[in-house]
Structure formats: C-alpha cells, structure tokens
Design an enzyme around this catalytic site. Structure first.
Site, PDB file in Angstrom:
ATOM      1  N   THR A 156      29.654 -77.981 -26.637  1.00 55.05           N
ATOM      2  CA  THR A 156      29.675 -77.265 -25.350  1.00 55.05           C
ATOM      3  C   THR A 156      29.653 -75.762 -25.655  1.00 55.05           C
ATOM      4  OG1 THR A 156      32.074 -77.523 -25.286  1.00 55.05           O
ATOM      5  CG2 THR A 156      30.765 -79.075 -24.001  1.00 55.05           C
ATOM      6  N   THR A 193      36.700 -79.005 -26.192  1.00 51.43           N
ATOM      7  CA  THR A 193      37.637 -80.076 -26.471  1.00 51.43           C
ATOM      8  C   THR A 193      37.216 -80.532 -27.837  1.00 51.43           C
ATOM      9  OG1 THR A 193      38.088 -80.876 -24.262  1.00 51.43           O
ATOM     10  CG2 THR A 193      37.983 -82.519 -25.954  1.00 51.43           C
ATOM     11  N   GLU A 280      37.129 -69.806 -31.013  1.00 46.14           N
ATOM     12  CA  GLU A 280      36.610 -68.799 -30.076  1.00 46.14           C
ATOM     13  C   GLU A 280      36.977 -67.389 -30.539  1.00 46.14           C
ATOM     14  OE1 GLU A 280      36.345 -71.614 -26.141  1.00 46.14           O
ATOM     15  OE2 GLU A 280      38.197 -70.529 -26.521  1.00 46.14           O
ATOM     16  N   ASN A 403      37.132 -66.209 -22.864  1.00 48.49           N
ATOM     17  CA  ASN A 403      38.017 -66.937 -21.955  1.00 48.49           C
ATOM     18  C   ASN A 403      38.418 -66.196 -20.692  1.00 48.49           C
ATOM     19  OD1 ASN A 403      38.483 -69.545 -23.232  1.00 48.49           O
ATOM     20  ND2 ASN A 403      39.145 -68.280 -24.946  1.00 48.49           N
ATOM     21  N   SER A 408      33.837 -70.121 -15.838  1.00 49.60           N
ATOM     22  CA  SER A 408      33.286 -71.453 -16.100  1.00 49.60           C
ATOM     23  C   SER A 408      32.749 -72.069 -14.828  1.00 49.60           C
ATOM     24  CB  SER A 408      34.360 -72.345 -16.687  1.00 49.60           C
ATOM     25  OG  SER A 408      35.481 -72.362 -15.840  1.00 49.60           O
TER      26      SER A 408
END
Lengths: 408, 408
Positions: A156, A193, A280, A403, A408
């Site tokens: 992802t 995930t 990240e 983030n 998203s």
C-alpha cells in the site's frame, strides 16, 4: 502525495518458484490506483498452514477468521486485498470475507475454511462485495506471475517490493522457502499493515509448521517497531505445499527439522528487517541490542522502550549520540535496571559504563558511525544474562509528512 | 536554534504574593544562556512539604534525595538549577547536590535535609560545583523577585513561563495557592523533565498535604503526555508556609479541607495543561476522554494509548478525523475493549457507534472542529462505568525540528 523510495530499500532478490504455489494478480479497483490490488495464491492440495496474528483486540474479521482457519491446519488459497483493510466494519465486513472464501472454494472445489483472506488499507469502510467478486474472478483466470509481482501487489504505502528467500536440506531433499511482506509503519491501519506470506515446498506437519513460525516470529516480527502503533490486521502466514517430497517434518528432532527451522527464521528475519527499512520516513536502520538484562524477555522490553522513544529516534535522525535519552528510555521501560550499572555504546564504542560517562570517551568515531544509514546501539544493563536485539528506524520529518500532511 | 513561542501559550496570570515565600533568581552560568538559570525560594520556618516524583528507575540524585527529604515533612528552601539535569552522573552528581544543600542550610541555620534541590537540562554531565556555589551565593543575596521571574528561570526549552493560582476559604481565612512549572518534552505520565512547585500560605500538616498532592497528581500530572517519554528528574513539590493563620489542616474532614484540596487540584490541572500547551512542536491541545471502560484506571490507560499514538497525533495535526487510527490505538492498549461496542466522537459529533461508522455521519462540523487549536476526542468503550480524561498535543514537524535538528 508521492512518497519517494526509502533510502534504505533493498532490491528484490532472485527467487526460485516454489512447487505447489501459483501466484496471480488482478485489479479489484478498491482504490483509484493505476495498478493491481488483489493477489491470489493457489496452493497444492495438502498444503499445511500456520499463522501469527496481531494482538490488537480491535482486529479485523480477516484476522478473527484466520485464527480459526489456521487451527484446521490446511490451506488451498490465499487472497490479499490492498487498499481497504475492511477493519471496524462489523457484519458487513465479515460478509465480504465470507463471500471471497466461498467464491474461491467453489472454483477450487475445496472448503471455504481452506481459503485465507487478508485485507490492508483504510479502516472502517466495508470491503465492497461487488469489486471483490469481480477482482477475484479476474484473478482466478489471470496469467501466473512472479513473487515480485505479488509483493508489489500486496503493498500500500510501501515504497519498494519486499521479499526474502532461503533453502534448507531435509535429508537429501533441498527445500525452498520464499517470503513476501508489506508494511511501512508498525503499522499504520490507514494505509499500512504488516502482512507477510511465506511459501515453501517442504512437507511439514501443520503443528510443527506453527511451532517453527511462532518461534521464528518472536525474535523477528515481534522485535521490530517503526512507530509503536500496532495494526488491527497484522498477519503472517506460512504455507508448506509438500511438493519437495521430503519425509514430512513433524517434530523438532526429525532429520532436517533444525535446518528447516533455521531457514524459516532467516526468511522471517529478512522480511522483518525489510519492513523497518521501509519505515515511514526512515533514513537510518537501527539495531538496538540489550545485554545483561535479568531475562531475554526483559531485554526485549527494554529494547522496545528505547526503539519506541521519540526522543531517541529523533536524536539518531539528527546524528546525535544522545545517550542521556537512552538512559531515560531504559528507566521508563518498567523493567529491572540499575542506573549505576548501565553501559551504552554506539557502533561498538562505549560512551558510558557503570552508570558514568567514560572520561576518555571520544565522540569522533561515534559521530562518524551515526552519519551512516545503519546504526548499532548497545545497552548493557549489568544485571544478568538476558539479551535481545530489536530493530527500528529513525523518526524524521518524513514520518510527519506521510502521516499528517497526507489525507487518506 | 530559536524556538518560537507555542501557539497554544497562555499569558502568565496575575499572582498575589504568598506569605512566607521569598523568591530570588541568579546566574550560575550552567549554559551560555544570557539569562538567570538558578532559582531560590526561601520558606518560612515550619513550612510543610509534600512531593511526587518520577517513576523512572534511572532517576537523578536530586530525585533520590528529594524522596527521602519529603518524608521528614518540612522545608526551608528550594534551589532549582536549569541547564543541567545532573542525572546519570553518579557520586559526583550527588556531591554537587549535597554541597548546595549544605551551603543553603549554613546560610539559613537549618538542616540540609530541609533544602530541596531540582535540576533540569542535559543528562550525564555532573553539575559543576564551582558554578553551583557561586550561583547559590548570588541567589541568597539577590533582590526578591516575582513568581513570573521564577517561572522563567526554571525553564529550559520552554517557550513561555507557566503559572497558575487559586484561592480557598479555610473557615474565615482566605488562603492562596500559587504554582509554577516547566516542561515541554520528555513528558509522559509519572512526570517528565517536568518540574513543578506549588506554594501556599495555608497551614497544612505534611501528611495531609502529601495526601492532597498525591490525589491531585493522578488526574492531572499523570494524565498528560507529550511524547510518551518519561524524564529521569520529574518532580512536583508543594510547600505550605502556614502564614495565612488558619487552623492547620490535618484531615479530610477538617473545615476547609475540601476547599483546599479542590483549589490545589485546580492549580495542578492548570499547570499540567500548561505543560501540554508548551509541548514540543504542539499546534493543537487535545483532550481525550474515555468513557464506558471497566474501570477509571483502564480508561486512563486506553486514553494514554490514544494520546501516545504517533498515528493519532499526526492525523490530528493534519486535521484528519481519522477514527480508524483511534480504533487501532484502543485495540493496542492492552485493556478490555470490544470492537463491536466502540463509539468515537470528535468535538461531540459521533463518527462511529457500536463498532460501526454511522451512516449519517457528517464530517463537515468535525473538520471545522479539527481546524481549531483545541480538539476534543471522546471514546465510548461501552463496557462499564470507568472514565478518564488525558491531555496531549499533536505531533508535528516542529517536534522533529526541536529534537532532531537541535543538538542538546
């Protein structure tokens, strides 16, 4: 937002096929991505399965079902949806998973419980059943593909495809273990995930495969952290098709069992490291080794307290050998520690021993070590024989950008 | 690096003097700062003292000594060093503290154990005894100063001076409670380098003062977190000079005891909030309320798991009502939770109930709420009567800039 490939990325390794495993990918259009987002693995009859799952109590239906399915010990197929985690979606989410299981089972003529499903992506949006159905139908008839293509498709926010491979001799029989994994936050339930899949042609009894996978997971998947956050969907499954033809492994003292377990451990370690390398915003791969703890488990907890400390992670991002922050993190871990016995080393150079900064501590080689993209931090608690290594990455502006700035 | 004043800063409040407390500041030159860095408070004879300290096992000598001193129940002076935490410095650090205690005790004609010392700043460098001696000598003879000047002097990376005040009636007697505090990073429950000092003219027996302070700390200082990191030096001390002349408070059922405890709680809460408002890089003040937990303590733990989640904190920084990340944080807290009973609200608007996103959920007012600099997040676990509120700030580029780019 375009996220650049991690500077810590590793190229995808060459991988032999695994007899009894056929991979296919397709587009279910869960997102507007211009790429495949559904991965399908067909497994030979008699394939053994083992799994480890998130301990997050708000887990997805996929995880709830997977935990039960693994107990049956056998698998015929795996479907991985990327772009929608299907977590926190109640009965509608569960319906979608059961629909996929039934669709694949009808195609293969197997039990639905032999079809494993994972999903990763946004939380709280039920997996659209129409898209899933069309995607699975397309995958069932797609051309077989490589492990690398499958690794790309399960990703992802991952910035590179991640795979690892090892072989082992079981008696006279060479077996192959291939693994692919996705994940880049530990692990963000929005678009990240950790999902890992390991395929081997070895013949292994389910209970022994589970024992090997559980043992290998503790010092690997359970010793990495990117941001201390635990996904609702984390899953690692191991499939053993038995097509190599070795005498099936059922116990630790079977011939070749040690070699198989070691190779599986090796693949798990490589996969776990790759997730950290795609952490990240990561710019440095950090190994934290804790020695002299009262037990290995205590060492692991202290290591994770250090590896999860934002102040330690930002210091390393800034190239600062800030062992004061390490002392702080040791002290907050909630594990036995004695300030006056503590030793701390960066890149093998001791900055402090017995609770005191060393008088002749030379920061020059340490500063040099911290400029690199692999940092070793060792803490000696001076209490016992317990030891553990955990792996993490640094905390940078990139993490915030991914983030906070990315919707998203 | 120049750090801009927090956008969440509050002006220093007007504060009455507290009879029996004289504040003075001086320059010990611990750092090259162009400002005072040593704070001295002289306390009337008979002043009662209570304290709460970090639970970090790698604590400083100041904390070790302070814990013992508090048991004696009386104080005559406080010295706070800013710029050097004196933590992780072994016997040399302890020597420096004992020197300060002896120097002040000789001046006042009291016991060294009645002189409390705190230090905050870099870890691992013993407090220089010559600078401490000269600084204390200068402070002992300096002109008295205001609470605001003292609040400025105890600060390190703080971007604004922090104080809070309250009054209470004990019988016919009005008593004043003034508090000052410093802290902006390494803040997590169990104190961080958070140093707080509360002064009152009320007459309070030490044991009851301790009981009030301990009770007030749990829902205030132990319910804030900036970065989940816990300092080695956290300290909050309360001093009661008795100069107001009220009948001394010794028990919870004494006249005025409830009013005093409530006012002390109010000051503690204000001080705790100010620390969050100066959280490194903070742009939003976040209140996380957890309801329906199996117990208050369980609610607090779930609240802290949410408040410490980098993914929740970055989402809020980005104005994203990302309740999926809240679900994740609830699930990883290690406390009882049932995915299918969970409710989540932002700014009083429920986004999910009973484990499902609400069909008629309108994100518009929520997005508006998240644009403000005060964010309310409520989680209903739907299990019991336990409730707690914890406070934190968002995680922004500013935090990384302060901690990675800034060499301490």
């Amino acid at each position: 937002m375009d996220i650049a490939t991690s500077p810590l990325a590793k190229p995808f390794p060459a991988m032999e096929p695994v007899a009894g495993v056929t991979l296919r990918v397709a587009r279910a259009h869960y997102k507007t991505w211009d790429r495949c987002d559904l991965t399908y693995a067909e497994l030979a009859e008699g394939t053994a399965v083992a799994g480890v799952f998130t301990r997050n109590v708000c887990c997805s239906s996929e995880v709830e079902l997977g935990r039960e399915q693994v107990k049956l010990g056998h698998a015929r197929a795996l479907v991985v949806n990327a772009g929608n985690s299907n977590a926190f979606t109640g009965y509608r989410g569960r319906d979608a998973v059961e629909q996929i299981m039934a669709q694949v089972a009808a195609h293969l003529g197997c039990q639905p419980a032999e079809v494993f499903v994972s999903s990763t992506g946004v939380i709280g949006v039920p997996l659209p059943k129409d898209k899933a159905e069309a995607g699975v139908a397309a995958a069932l008839t797609a051309e077989p593909c490589s492990f690398e293509a499958a690794a790309e498709t399960i990703g992802t926010t991952d910035t590179f495809a991640k795979g690892a491979s090892a072989t082992a001799m079981i008696g006279e029989t060479k077996v192959t273990i291939n693994g692919i994994i996705k994940g880049s936050g530990m692990i963000a339930p929005d678009m990240a995930t950790m999902l890992g899949y390991i395929f081997t042609d070895a013949a292994v009894e389910p209970a022994f495969l589970q024992a090997c996978l559980s043992a290998a997971s503790e010092p690997t998947f359970n010793c990495i952290t990117v941001d201390s956050d635990t996904s609702t969907s984390d899953t690692v499954l191991a499939f053993a098709t038995g097509k190599a033809g070795n005498a099936p492994l059922a116990h630790g003292d079977d011939a070749g069992a040690d070699a198989f377990a070691a190779a599986l451990h090796d693949v798990c370690r490589q996969l776990a490291h790759l997730v950290v390398r795609d952490g990240e915003g990561a710019s440095k791969f950090i190994a934290v080794t804790v020695e002299g703890a009262v037990s290995d488990e205590s060492a692991r907890k202290v290591g994770l307290a250090i590896a999860n400390s934002p102040l330690v992670k930002t210091a390393i991002a800034g190239g600062d050998a800030n062992w004061g922050r390490v002392v702080m993190a040791v002290g907050k871990a909630g594990e036995p520690a004695d300030r006056d016995k503590l030793g701390i080393a960066f890149g093998g150079v001791w900055a402090a021993k017995d609770g005191l900064p060393l008088a002749d501590y030379d920061e020059t080689p340490v500063a040099e070590h911290l400029k690199g993209d692999e940092v070793d931090l060792t803490v000696d608690l001076g209490l016992g024989e317990g030891t553990a290594t955990v792996w993490t990455c640094d905390l940078t502006h990139g993490y915030i950008a991914i983030n906070a700035d990315y919707r998203s």
